[in-house]
Scaffold this motif. Structure first.
Motif, PDB file in Angstrom:
ATOM      1  N   GLY A 154       0.786  -1.232   0.000  1.00  0.00           N
ATOM      2  CA  GLY A 154       0.000   0.000   0.000  1.00  0.00           C
ATOM      3  C   GLY A 154       0.814   1.275   0.000  1.00  0.00           C
ATOM      4  N   ALA A 155       2.142   1.165  -0.118  1.00  0.00           N
ATOM      5  CA  ALA A 155       3.007   2.355  -0.057  1.00  0.00           C
ATOM      6  C   ALA A 155       2.682   3.349  -1.163  1.00  0.00           C
ATOM      7  CB  ALA A 155       4.472   1.948  -0.121  1.00  0.00           C
ATOM      8  N   ALA A 156       2.624   2.872  -2.406  1.00  0.00           N
ATOM      9  CA  ALA A 156       2.384   3.777  -3.539  1.00  0.00           C
ATOM     10  C   ALA A 156       1.034   4.469  -3.415  1.00  0.00           C
ATOM     11  CB  ALA A 156       2.464   3.002  -4.853  1.00  0.00           C
ATOM     12  N   ARG A 157       0.022   3.699  -3.034  1.00  0.00           N
ATOM     13  CA  ARG A 157      -1.319   4.292  -2.896  1.00  0.00           C
ATOM     14  C   ARG A 157      -1.331   5.349  -1.801  1.00  0.00           C
ATOM     15  NH1 ARG A 157      -4.722   2.052   0.425  1.00  0.00           N
ATOM     16  NH2 ARG A 157      -3.794  -0.018   0.106  1.00  0.00           N
ATOM     17  N   ALA A 158      -0.696   5.069  -0.672  1.00  0.00           N
ATOM     18  CA  ALA A 158      -0.674   6.023   0.442  1.00  0.00           C
ATOM     19  C   ALA A 158       0.057   7.307   0.050  1.00  0.00           C
ATOM     20  CB  ALA A 158      -0.005   5.382   1.657  1.00  0.00           C
ATOM     21  N   LEU A 159       1.180   7.192  -0.633  1.00  0.00           N
ATOM     22  CA  LEU A 159       1.937   8.374  -1.028  1.00  0.00           C
ATOM     23  C   LEU A 159       1.180   9.198  -2.066  1.00  0.00           C
ATOM     24  CD1 LEU A 159       5.453   6.694  -1.272  1.00  0.00           C
ATOM     25  CD2 LEU A 159       4.832   8.500   0.357  1.00  0.00           C
ATOM     26  N   LEU A 160       0.661   8.547  -3.090  1.00  0.00           N
ATOM     27  CA  LEU A 160       0.015   9.278  -4.184  1.00  0.00           C
ATOM     28  C   LEU A 160      -1.380   9.761  -3.837  1.00  0.00           C
ATOM     29  CD1 LEU A 160       1.312   7.106  -7.129  1.00  0.00           C
ATOM     30  CD2 LEU A 160       1.855   9.509  -6.684  1.00  0.00           C
ATOM     31  N   ASP A 161      -1.932   9.285  -2.757  1.00  0.00           N
ATOM     32  CA  ASP A 161      -3.228   9.787  -2.319  1.00  0.00           C
ATOM     33  C   ASP A 161      -3.160  11.265  -1.950  1.00  0.00           C
ATOM     34  OD1 ASP A 161      -6.030   9.210  -1.670  1.00  0.00           O
ATOM     35  OD2 ASP A 161      -5.439   9.575   0.406  1.00  0.00           O
ATOM     36  N   GLN A 162      -1.926  11.754  -1.675  1.00  0.00           N
ATOM     37  CA  GLN A 162      -1.727  13.160  -1.317  1.00  0.00           C
ATOM     38  C   GLN A 162      -1.107  13.957  -2.461  1.00  0.00           C
ATOM     39  OE1 GLN A 162      -2.860  14.371   1.634  1.00  0.00           O
ATOM     40  NE2 GLN A 162      -3.680  12.287   1.865  1.00  0.00           N
ATOM     41  N   ALA A 163      -1.159  13.421  -3.682  1.00  0.00           N
ATOM     42  CA  ALA A 163      -0.466  14.051  -4.804  1.00  0.00           C
ATOM     43  C   ALA A 163      -1.038  15.412  -5.181  1.00  0.00           C
ATOM     44  CB  ALA A 163      -0.500  13.121  -6.020  1.00  0.00           C
ATOM     45  N   ALA A 164      -2.335  15.581  -5.077  1.00  0.00           N
ATOM     46  CA  ALA A 164      -2.961  16.832  -5.509  1.00  0.00           C
ATOM     47  C   ALA A 164      -2.376  18.023  -4.745  1.00  0.00           C
ATOM     48  CB  ALA A 164      -4.472  16.767  -5.305  1.00  0.00           C
ATOM     49  N   GLY A 165      -1.856  18.983  -5.489  1.00  0.00           N
ATOM     50  CA  GLY A 165      -1.330  20.196  -4.876  1.00  0.00           C
ATOM     51  C   GLY A 165       0.056  20.069  -4.298  1.00  0.00           C
ATOM     52  N   HIS A 166       0.706  18.926  -4.477  1.00  0.00           N
ATOM     53  CA  HIS A 166       2.045  18.715  -3.934  1.00  0.00           C
ATOM     54  C   HIS A 166       2.974  18.166  -5.013  1.00  0.00           C
ATOM     55  CE1 HIS A 166      -0.556  18.382  -0.236  1.00  0.00           C
ATOM     56  NE2 HIS A 166       0.286  19.346   0.089  1.00  0.00           N
ATOM     57  N   ASP A 167       4.275  18.259  -4.728  1.00  0.00           N
ATOM     58  CA  ASP A 167       5.283  17.779  -5.669  1.00  0.00           C
ATOM     59  C   ASP A 167       6.152  16.666  -5.093  1.00  0.00           C
ATOM     60  OD1 ASP A 167       4.705  19.821  -7.715  1.00  0.00           O
ATOM     61  OD2 ASP A 167       5.542  21.212  -6.227  1.00  0.00           O
ATOM     62  N   ILE A 168       6.297  16.621  -3.788  1.00  0.00           N
ATOM     63  CA  ILE A 168       7.089  15.582  -3.126  1.00  0.00           C
ATOM     64  C   ILE A 168       6.311  15.118  -1.901  1.00  0.00           C
ATOM     65  CG2 ILE A 168       9.247  15.032  -1.922  1.00  0.00           C
ATOM     66  CD1 ILE A 168      10.652  17.129  -3.657  1.00  0.00           C
ATOM     67  N   ILE A 169       6.014  13.830  -1.850  1.00  0.00           N
ATOM     68  CA  ILE A 169       5.266  13.263  -0.730  1.00  0.00           C
ATOM     69  C   ILE A 169       6.220  12.367   0.053  1.00  0.00           C
ATOM     70  CG2 ILE A 169       3.131  12.123  -0.029  1.00  0.00           C
ATOM     71  CD1 ILE A 169       2.729  14.455  -1.997  1.00  0.00           C
ATOM     72  N   VAL A 170       6.208  12.521   1.367  1.00  0.00           N
ATOM     73  CA  VAL A 170       7.159  11.826   2.227  1.00  0.00           C
ATOM     74  C   VAL A 170       6.414  11.034   3.296  1.00  0.00           C
ATOM     75  CG1 VAL A 170       9.142  12.098   3.766  1.00  0.00           C
ATOM     76  CG2 VAL A 170       8.776  13.739   1.895  1.00  0.00           C
ATOM     77  N   GLY A 171       6.757   9.769   3.428  1.00  0.00           N
ATOM     78  CA  GLY A 171       6.235   8.945   4.512  1.00  0.00           C
ATOM     79  C   GLY A 171       7.322   8.690   5.542  1.00  0.00           C
ATOM     80  N   SER A 172       7.195   7.627   6.279  1.00  0.00           N
ATOM     81  CA  SER A 172       8.237   7.229   7.225  1.00  0.00           C
ATOM     82  C   SER A 172       8.744   5.843   6.854  1.00  0.00           C
ATOM     83  CB  SER A 172       7.710   7.257   8.663  1.00  0.00           C
ATOM     84  OG  SER A 172       6.604   6.381   8.813  1.00  0.00           O
ATOM     85  N   PHE A 173       9.789   5.399   7.540  1.00  0.00           N
ATOM     86  CA  PHE A 173      10.393   4.104   7.268  1.00  0.00           C
ATOM     87  C   PHE A 173      10.698   3.405   8.584  1.00  0.00           C
ATOM     88  CE2 PHE A 173      13.873   6.991   7.980  1.00  0.00           C
ATOM     89  CZ  PHE A 173      14.824   6.244   8.656  1.00  0.00           C
TER      90      PHE A 173
END
Length: 262
Positions: free
Chosen positions: A126-145
């Motif tokens: 689910g990493a890709a879905r979680a990151l790209l779910d915030q794509a609108a209005g942003h250019d770099i999305i950061v999670g944790s590891f």
């Protein structure tokens, strides 16, 4: 190769992450490609690839870049590419460093978003879905590891950036890593990618230049990757070189003005 993976591979979150099946694409989310640079990681690069193939929002393309490895990584990634229609192998004639390998990989990408997953790391389900779910209005999305040391279980989720002022966070160090973030490809192009003159601190330099260029950062409260310790050095293990490169990043006008004494 499968026997070697079974013997040498580190912690994997679930068997599902090692599936060879490419998952469906979520129409509501933007398309993305993944670049996996590889240097002497023949024994684990298949795990990194499998974790991307297992994403429930599938990538358009995955580019495996062998950075002039001295082991059999080139043969391994060619074999992996032959098994999957959306996987491409790029084999470089000599070792040029992670920055150059990522730049070669992104030159073969076409999707509007691109992720850079290190060959010894793993994306969680689910990493890709979680990151790209915030794509609108942003250019770099950061999670944790989560760190995985040797054969131990993962540690607690962590990230050097809390989601506050990105400039102040970058002034403290390399607070974002490629394996737990995703970038709009236009931003990578705008800042001419990763600087090959950096053999460490290259991630810190890239995100600093992206921020200086106006990239809009967002932080999500989701652990998206395992940062694994495997045999072999990840970075230049020389304190003097590390210090020089850190000074170079901090000298960027975007950070230098902030770091000037009052």
């Amino acid at each position: 190769m499968h026997a070697r993976l079974a013997k040498d591979a580190m912690y994997l979150p679930t068997d599902d992450c090692r599936s060879d099946l490419t998952r469906s694409t979520h129409a509501s989310l933007p398309a993305y490609d993944v670049v996996i640079p590889c240097y002497n990681r023949a024994h684990v690069v298949g795990d990194a690839l499998a974790s991307v193939l297992a994403q429930d929002h599938a990538p358009t393309r995955i580019v495996l870049v062998d950075d002039g490895s001295s082991d059999n990584s080139d043969a391994v990634i060619r074999r992996l590419a032959s098994m999957h229609a959306n996987v491409e192998a790029a084999v470089l004639p000599r070792n040029g460093g992670a920055s150059n390998a990522r730049n070669v990989g992104v030159s073969l990408c076409t999707a509007p978003w691109v992720a850079f997953l290190d060959s010894d790391d793993i994306w969680l389900p689910g990493a890709a879905r979680a990151l790209l779910d915030q794509a609108a209005g942003h250019d770099i999305i950061v999670g944790s590891f989560a760190r995985v040391e040797g054969n131990a279980m993962p540690g607690e989720p962590e990230c050097g950036w809390s989601g506050g002022d990105i400039r102040r966070a970058l002034a403290t160090g390399g607070v974002i890593g490629p394996s737990w973030s995703i970038v709009r490809r236009a931003i990578v192009t705008a800042v001419a990618g990763f600087d090959p003159s950096f053999h460490n601190c290259n991630d810190w330099d890239f995100y600093t230049r992206a921020a200086a260029d106006g990239a809009r950062f967002a932080r999500i409260d989701r652990c998206v990757a395992l940062y694994r310790t495997v045999a072999g050095a990840r970075l230049v293990d020389d304190d003097a070189i590390n210090a020089v490169n850190a000074r170079r990043v901090r000298a960027h006008p975007y950070l230098a003005d902030l770091l000037q004494p009052a």
